[in-house]
Structures are given as structure tokens and as C-alpha cells.
Scaffold this motif. Structure first.
Motif, PDB file in Angstrom:
ATOM      1  N   LYS A 221       0.830  -1.210   0.000  1.00  0.00           N
ATOM      2  CA  LYS A 221       0.000   0.000   0.000  1.00  0.00           C
ATOM      3  C   LYS A 221       0.865   1.262   0.000  1.00  0.00           C
ATOM      4  O   LYS A 221       0.372   2.353  -0.250  1.00  0.00           O
ATOM      5  CB  LYS A 221      -0.915   0.019   1.221  1.00  0.00           C
ATOM      6  CG  LYS A 221      -1.707  -1.248   1.415  1.00  0.00           C
ATOM      7  CD  LYS A 221      -3.173  -0.996   1.286  1.00  0.00           C
ATOM      8  CE  LYS A 221      -3.955  -2.266   1.526  1.00  0.00           C
ATOM      9  NZ  LYS A 221      -5.256  -2.244   0.895  1.00  0.00           N
ATOM     10  N   PHE A 222       2.136   1.120   0.362  1.00  0.00           N
ATOM     11  CA  PHE A 222       3.029   2.274   0.395  1.00  0.00           C
ATOM     12  C   PHE A 222       4.063   2.230  -0.738  1.00  0.00           C
ATOM     13  O   PHE A 222       4.674   3.223  -1.068  1.00  0.00           O
ATOM     14  CB  PHE A 222       3.773   2.337   1.733  1.00  0.00           C
ATOM     15  CG  PHE A 222       2.865   2.415   2.927  1.00  0.00           C
ATOM     16  CD1 PHE A 222       2.107   3.551   3.159  1.00  0.00           C
ATOM     17  CD2 PHE A 222       2.739   1.356   3.809  1.00  0.00           C
ATOM     18  CE1 PHE A 222       1.253   3.636   4.250  1.00  0.00           C
ATOM     19  CE2 PHE A 222       1.894   1.423   4.901  1.00  0.00           C
ATOM     20  CZ  PHE A 222       1.142   2.562   5.122  1.00  0.00           C
ATOM     21  N   LYS A 223       4.233   1.057  -1.293  1.00  0.00           N
ATOM     22  CA  LYS A 223       5.292   0.847  -2.288  1.00  0.00           C
ATOM     23  C   LYS A 223       5.089   1.723  -3.530  1.00  0.00           C
ATOM     24  O   LYS A 223       4.028   1.695  -4.162  1.00  0.00           O
ATOM     25  CB  LYS A 223       5.315  -0.627  -2.688  1.00  0.00           C
ATOM     26  CG  LYS A 223       6.338  -0.994  -3.742  1.00  0.00           C
ATOM     27  CD  LYS A 223       7.704  -1.052  -3.140  1.00  0.00           C
ATOM     28  CE  LYS A 223       8.778  -1.226  -4.186  1.00  0.00           C
ATOM     29  NZ  LYS A 223      10.110  -0.958  -3.647  1.00  0.00           N
ATOM     30  N   GLY A 224       6.114   2.492  -3.853  1.00  0.00           N
ATOM     31  CA  GLY A 224       6.115   3.260  -5.095  1.00  0.00           C
ATOM     32  C   GLY A 224       5.119   4.409  -5.142  1.00  0.00           C
ATOM     33  O   GLY A 224       4.913   4.999  -6.202  1.00  0.00           O
ATOM     34  N   ARG A 225       4.496   4.731  -4.005  1.00  0.00           N
ATOM     35  CA  ARG A 225       3.517   5.829  -4.009  1.00  0.00           C
ATOM     36  C   ARG A 225       4.212   7.162  -3.752  1.00  0.00           C
ATOM     37  O   ARG A 225       5.088   7.247  -2.892  1.00  0.00           O
ATOM     38  CB  ARG A 225       2.470   5.615  -2.907  1.00  0.00           C
ATOM     39  CG  ARG A 225       1.688   4.339  -3.006  1.00  0.00           C
ATOM     40  CD  ARG A 225       0.650   4.441  -4.108  1.00  0.00           C
ATOM     41  NE  ARG A 225      -0.101   3.217  -4.224  1.00  0.00           N
ATOM     42  CZ  ARG A 225      -1.241   2.997  -3.588  1.00  0.00           C
ATOM     43  NH1 ARG A 225      -1.750   3.912  -2.811  1.00  0.00           N
ATOM     44  NH2 ARG A 225      -1.869   1.863  -3.756  1.00  0.00           N
ATOM     45  N   SER A 226       3.750   8.184  -4.459  1.00  0.00           N
ATOM     46  CA  SER A 226       4.294   9.516  -4.206  1.00  0.00           C
ATOM     47  C   SER A 226       3.619  10.073  -2.946  1.00  0.00           C
ATOM     48  O   SER A 226       2.624   9.520  -2.467  1.00  0.00           O
ATOM     49  CB  SER A 226       4.002  10.432  -5.386  1.00  0.00           C
ATOM     50  OG  SER A 226       2.618  10.683  -5.449  1.00  0.00           O
ATOM     51  N   ILE A 227       4.159  11.179  -2.434  1.00  0.00           N
ATOM     52  CA  ILE A 227       3.591  11.784  -1.222  1.00  0.00           C
ATOM     53  C   ILE A 227       2.136  12.186  -1.477  1.00  0.00           C
ATOM     54  O   ILE A 227       1.252  11.942  -0.651  1.00  0.00           O
ATOM     55  CB  ILE A 227       4.438  13.009  -0.793  1.00  0.00           C
ATOM     56  CG1 ILE A 227       5.877  12.552  -0.509  1.00  0.00           C
ATOM     57  CG2 ILE A 227       3.845  13.694   0.430  1.00  0.00           C
ATOM     58  CD1 ILE A 227       6.885  13.659  -0.407  1.00  0.00           C
ATOM     59  N   ASP A 228       1.868  12.782  -2.641  1.00  0.00           N
ATOM     60  CA  ASP A 228       0.501  13.223  -2.954  1.00  0.00           C
ATOM     61  C   ASP A 228      -0.457  12.034  -3.058  1.00  0.00           C
ATOM     62  O   ASP A 228      -1.598  12.105  -2.602  1.00  0.00           O
ATOM     63  CB  ASP A 228       0.489  14.025  -4.265  1.00  0.00           C
ATOM     64  CG  ASP A 228       1.277  15.316  -4.113  1.00  0.00           C
ATOM     65  OD1 ASP A 228       1.321  15.832  -2.981  1.00  0.00           O
ATOM     66  OD2 ASP A 228       1.859  15.791  -5.106  1.00  0.00           O
ATOM     67  N   GLU A 229       0.016  10.953  -3.646  1.00  0.00           N
ATOM     68  CA  GLU A 229      -0.837   9.753  -3.762  1.00  0.00           C
ATOM     69  C   GLU A 229      -1.171   9.186  -2.379  1.00  0.00           C
ATOM     70  O   GLU A 229      -2.296   8.783  -2.125  1.00  0.00           O
ATOM     71  CB  GLU A 229      -0.129   8.682  -4.604  1.00  0.00           C
ATOM     72  CG  GLU A 229      -0.178   8.967  -6.088  1.00  0.00           C
ATOM     73  CD  GLU A 229       0.740   8.045  -6.902  1.00  0.00           C
ATOM     74  OE1 GLU A 229       0.547   7.980  -8.112  1.00  0.00           O
ATOM     75  OE2 GLU A 229       1.654   7.414  -6.315  1.00  0.00           O
ATOM     76  N   LEU A 230      -0.162   9.181  -1.503  1.00  0.00           N
ATOM     77  CA  LEU A 230      -0.401   8.663  -0.145  1.00  0.00           C
ATOM     78  C   LEU A 230      -1.421   9.522   0.588  1.00  0.00           C
ATOM     79  O   LEU A 230      -2.325   9.010   1.244  1.00  0.00           O
ATOM     80  CB  LEU A 230       0.919   8.622   0.643  1.00  0.00           C
ATOM     81  CG  LEU A 230       1.895   7.504   0.272  1.00  0.00           C
ATOM     82  CD1 LEU A 230       3.230   7.692   0.982  1.00  0.00           C
ATOM     83  CD2 LEU A 230       1.328   6.137   0.618  1.00  0.00           C
TER      84      LEU A 230
END
Lengths: 262, 167
Positions: free
Chosen positions: B131-140
Motif C-alpha cells: 500500500k506504500f510501495k512506489g507511491r508519491s507523497i501526494d498519492e499517499l
């Protein structure tokens, strides 16, 4: 989510499946996440996994890791890529990690420290390089266990360049190191006595007029050759001496191995 | 006299859930949990284990996992994970098993931790990591409905501090 965040053990396990970049993003998402991500027990094991050959200081702060990666961005933006015969990727300029995180240092000095020690991936081989600067000569002991190749860069156009070079060589010699790559930016001094002595001692001497792709290619080749020839032996020798120094009575205990890592 | 060994029933362990429901599982499968194993080995003839922190839906899911891996070792998930898709990190069965909603994964992870079932706990942790892998700050922030808590000046610093953000 909250019950996961309340358990540092579980969060640590989750983090262990991520890399440093993911953790940096996690950290920057919210204030609470930031506090969590900065818990050393969460990110230090991952840093250690990413750079297993680097000795990581106990009091290392996350800020230092950020600075390292920020500096990497500059390296990438500079498009400073060698010829396609080697695939060189800078994995990290870890000078800050093995030096102390001293906020009193000014920008230039800090940059010097950051540039002092780097890990590169050349093809499938991981090598760590220390580029010596005058302030880092006094830190050689600190770097001994982690460096495969010592890189000495001398400004041959400076008036007292020979003194600088001498200082580097003496610093290394103090620890029994007589190998590395000497990089000089002036071909006119090629015949100098001190450079010839470096060559005789076992240093690879490279004199350059300009730093272009061919030059990078040549430096890479020489650094690789020195790393292969001396890197592991030097590290093993150093680790042995450190073990004997710290645990003279327990020659084979596991405890000493742990101390070498942290 | 003729014995039909196939008909000898295996000892069953009764797991009592938080709601008081009983879920039964074969002893050989239940032994995958170090917690249950210690109960069985510590107290002879124990056939019921109370799990007041785990609800019956989660216990059923745990039993499904126990039965599947009763006779074989679960696959080991590499660290760090290579993808945000579980099927690229582990076996198809594991990926399908853990393809559940967030709350279920969290409950399953805490249950596995309590029951000391390391492979199941690791599977849940890897799923959470996806759920955190490869996500940008905005996506998170969008995913977890988090307002930007940092003042704009700090935000600029964040961009400076996180060069990958713009990649």
C-alpha cells in the motif's frame, strides 16, 4: 491503521519490505507519520540492508540520509554518465553517514564530507570509494573498514600541490595503505618525482587535461582494478586488527562481529 | 480384526473467538501457531484455546491459512518487495488469500502476531507494504485522506528534501 502504528514491531516489519525511497515518502506525508518514520529502529535496518558494507554510526540521524539522497539528485541531473561499456550508478554518497552529523559545518565543508565517500555499482560489482580531501585525511581511520579504493584528486595547478599529495600519502601510509588512484588535472606535471614515486608504490596515476567521457571511463577502469586487487584484502586486514584491538581475549566470539557493523 | 486407519479422526483443537464462537481446526494444522503449540505442549490434553482478542471471521481466515500450509512451507517473500502488486511478490495462492480489505489485513496481521505465526504475519506485512510501495507523497495523502499539514514553506523544503517526489 492506528493499531498498526501503535505497534513499532509490526510497523518495523512492514517497513522491512520497503526501500529507503518509500520510507522517505511515508515520512513526508503527515506529521504523525514523520515522527514514526524517524524512529531509528525502523529505518536503520533498511539502511544497513541497502549498504551492508558501510559501518553506520549509532547516532546517525535520518536528516543525514536525506542529504545524501538530495546530493544524489544533483549527481543524476548532471548527466555525468560514462561510456556504455560500464553501467555506473551512484548508490549513495555516504560521507555523512560515517562522519559525525555536525550541524556546525558550513555548506562547503558538508559537501566535502558528502563527496568523501561513495558507493557505486559498476556492472554487478559494488565498490566503495573514498575521495580524499585535506579535512578527511584525519578521518582515514574511520573509513578504513568500508573503503575498497582510495581516490586522491590533486589540483596540479595549485602552487603547493605536492604538499597536498604528500599529506594524503602520509595519511594513508600511516595505516599501511599503499594503493589507490591518484588523479591529477594537469598533464604538465606528469614527470614529477612525487607522481613517479606514487606509481612505484602501487598507486595508479591518472593525469587529465579535461574531465570528459573518456576520462570517466578510464578512472572507472582503474578504480575497478584497484578495488579488485586490494579492496577485500584491505578490509579484512582492517577488521582483523579492529577485532584484536577491541576483543583481545575473545578471538572468535560473535559479539565482536556485531560491533563491527554498528 | 480389521482396522480402517483412514477413518481414525485427527484430534481437533477448538479455538474460542472474542464473541465466544468455537471454530475447530485439526491439531496438525493448528501447530503452525507457536502460541497454540505452546498451549498444547505445555498443558497435556488441551483441546480448547481461548483467543479473546480475535473475532471468529479472522479465526476462520487463519484456519484457512493453517490448513493450506499444514504439509508444506509457505513461500518466503523477498525484502524489499519488487512491486506494489502482491502477485508479483509471492505465490498466486498467497496473493489471492491476502486480497482482502484493509481492516481484514490489519486484523489478520495482529492475529498472526498474537498467535506467533511468522509466515502469515509476514504475508500481511508485505501486503501492507504494497500500500506504500512506489507511491508519491501526494498519492499517499489522497489514499489515506490526509490534509497537507505542512506550511507551504516547509512543503518547499520537503520537495528539496525528497528529490524523488518530482520523478
Amino acid at each position: 491503521m492506528e493499531n498498526v502504528f501503535n505497534s513499532l514491531n509490526l510497523l518495523g516489519e512492514i517497513f522491512s519490505y520497503l526501500d529507503l525511497k518509500d520510507i522517505a515518502h511515508f515520512r513526508a506525508t503527515a506529521k504523525k507519520w514523520r515522527k514514526l518514520a524517524e524512529r531509528a529502529q525502523l529505518w536503520k535496518p533498511i539502511l544497513h540492508r541497502s549498504f551492508p558494507q558501510v559501518r553506520i554510526l549509532e547516532d546517525l540521524q535520518w536528516k543525514a540520509v536525506e542529504e545524501v539522497f538530495t546530493s544524489l539528485k544533483d549527481v543524476r541531473n548532471a548527466s555525468f554518465e560514462p561510456k556504455n561499456s560500464y553501467t555506473v550508478g551512484v548508490l549513495g554518497c555516504l560521507g555523512e553517514l560515517i562522519h559525525h552529523n555536525d550541524s556546525r559545518l558550513n555548506g562547503l565543508e558538508k559537501a566535502g564530507l558528502l563527496g568523501a565517500f561513495s558507493c557505486y555499482m559498476v556492472g554487478q560489482i559494488m565498490i566503495s570509494i573514498c575521495m580524499l580531501s585535506i579535512p578527511s585525511v584525519s578521518k582515514i581511520e574511520f573509513l578504513l573498514g568500508a573503503v575498497h579504493c582510495w581516490l586522491i584528486q590533486v589540483d596540479g595547478k595549485k602552487q603547493h600541490w605536492e604538499n597536498d599529495l604528500n599529506q594524503y600519502l602520509e595519511g594513508l601510509n600511516q595505516y599501511g595503505i599503499r594503493h589507490g588512484v591518484v588523479l591529477v588535472n594537469s598533464v604538465e606535471i606528469n614527470e614529477s618525482e612525487i607522481l613517479q614515486r606514487c606509481g612505484q608504490q602501487g598507486y595508479k596515476v591518472i593525469t587529465l587535461r579535461t574531465l570528459n567521457e573518456d576520462a570517466v571511463d578510464m578512472i572507472t577502469r582503474e578504480v575497478l582494478s584497484v578495488s579488485r586487487e586490494h579492496g577485500e584484502t584491505a578490509r579484512m586486514k582492517f577488521e582483523k586488527s579492529l577485532e584484536e584491538k577491541q576483543f583481545p581475549d575473545q578471538a572468535n566470539s560473535n559479539k565482536k562481529k556485531k560491533c563491527l557493523i554498528y | 480384526m480389521f482396522y480402517n486407519f483412514n477413518k481414525i479422526e485427527e484430534v481437533k483443537i477448538r479455538l474460542r473467538s472474542a464473541e465466544g464462537h468455537i471454530c475447530e481446526v485439526e491439531e496438525s494444522a493448528a501447530l503452525m501457531s507457536s502460541f497454540i503449540r505452546s498451549m498444547i505442549e505445555g498443558f497435556n490434553e488441551v483441546t480448547e484455546v481461548s483467543l479473546p482478542n480475535i473475532n471468529s471471521v479472522v479465526i476462520e481466515k487463519v484456519i484457512e491459512y493453517m490448513r493450506h500450509y499444514k504439509d508444506k512451507d509457505p513461500p518466503i517473500i523477498k525484502k524489499p518487495i519488487i512491486s506494489s502488486k502482491m502477485e508479483e511478490n509471492t505465490s498466486a495462492w498467497d496473493a489471492g488469500f491476502i486480497d482482502a480489505d484493509w481492516n481484514m489485513v490489519v486484523d489478520l496481521m495482529t492475529a498472526a502476531d498474537y498467535l506467533m505465526m511468522i509466515p502469515l504475519r509476514d504475508l500481511c506485512c508485505a501486503k501492507m507494504a504494497c500500500k506504500f510501495k512506489g507511491r508519491s507523497i501526494d498519492e499517499l495523502r489522497a489514499e489515506y485522506h490526509i490534509e497537507n499539514e505542512f506550511p507551504s514553506e516547509m512543503e518547499e523544503n520537503l520537495e528539496f528534501q525528497h528529490p524523488w517526489r518530482l520523478e
